[in-house]
Design an enzyme around this catalytic site. Structure first.
Site, PDB file in Angstrom:
ATOM      1  CG  ASP A   8     -47.719  34.899  75.263  1.00 29.88           C
ATOM      2  OD1 ASP A   8     -47.858  36.128  75.384  1.00 29.88           O
ATOM      3  OD2 ASP A   8     -47.466  34.341  74.176  1.00 29.88           O
ATOM      4  CG  ASP A 129     -52.560  37.827  65.430  1.00 30.89           C
ATOM      5  OD1 ASP A 129     -51.836  38.805  65.648  1.00 30.89           O
ATOM      6  OD2 ASP A 129     -53.358  37.370  66.260  1.00 30.89           O
TER       7      ASP A 129
END
Length: 239
Positions: A8, A129
């Site tokens: 990330d 998500d």
């Protein structure tokens, strides 16, 4: 089963968030390029990259970093984070990404998802998500009021080539993935599913291997914090 070590990127650094909270992040000293090199050296072939700057801005902020990783290490990369236009998808594909992950923009606009799948066959991954069964959007700050399985049924025939399911309540917590809900998603999905969120140990990897319609699993914080050793993890590729 494919194992996707995660990178990330925020402000050109590797970071990990807890439950997607930008105010609850850990920065690591290693650069995204060096971390990708480490994964390559250990024998991993796949990589999951999220441009957190992109998630916040809707721009391809770290395109140059991602391009460098692809060309230096010849890894199969899936990349996501604020990809909201066909032009952005094109940029990542031109950069060499194997899959481009569409999340919030696809959930807010199904026709964008459909167009992307038609324009870029076998290149689009759908990122779902969820929190308590409902999809979250906009960097997980908004509840879409859409049930995960209902939305999946609506777009199941669009031509998505991979589905990435993340339980937000587990993400970054190292409490093990939500295998029960992931199984429900995998049972409905027309394409194979990647498990994401909460991986804590090699046991989680072994459990994932026994599930149907699962293509792979993403491992993030447990690597950075040393709970899972890369030598141990890469053995699961061959097991």
């Amino acid at each position: 089963m494919k194992i996707f070590p995660a990178i990330d990127i925020k402000d050109k650094k590797c970071v990990r968030l807890i439950r997607g909270n930008f105010n609850n992040k850990t920065e690591y000293e290693v650069s995204p390029i060096d971390q990708a090199s480490k994964y390559k050296d250990h024998g991993f072939k796949n990589l999951h990259i999220v441009d957190l700057d992109g998630a916040l801005t809707g721009e391809t902020i770290n395109l140059d970093v991602i391009k460098e990783i692809v060309h230096k290490f010849d890894l199969k990369i899936e990349v996501g984070g604020g990809i909201r236009t066909i032009d952005s998808v094109q940029k990542y594909i031109d950069a060499g990404a194997e899959k481009v992950i569409l999340g919030s923009a696809a959930i807010k606009d199904k026709f964008f998802l459909k167009e992307a799948c038609q324009k870029f066959p076998y290149k689009i991954a759908l990122g779902l998500d969820a929190k308590n069964g409902y999809l979250s959007v906009s960097g997980w700050k908004e509840n879409s009021n859409k049930l995960t399985l209902d939305f999946l049924k609506e777009v199941n025939d669009y031509g998505v080539s991979r589905l990435i399911y993340t339980d937000i309540n587990r993400d970054g917590t190292k409490q093990s993935p939500n295998f029960e809900e992931t199984t429900n998603v995998a049972n409905v999905s027309n394409c194979k599913v990647i498990i994401s969120g909460g991986v804590s140990s090699i046991d989680d990897i072994k459990k994932a291997k026994g599930l149907k319609n699962i293509e792979g699993i993403i491992v993030g914080k447990a690597i950075y914090d040393g709970d899972i050793k890369l030598d141990e993890l890469v053995r699961e590729l061959d097991a």
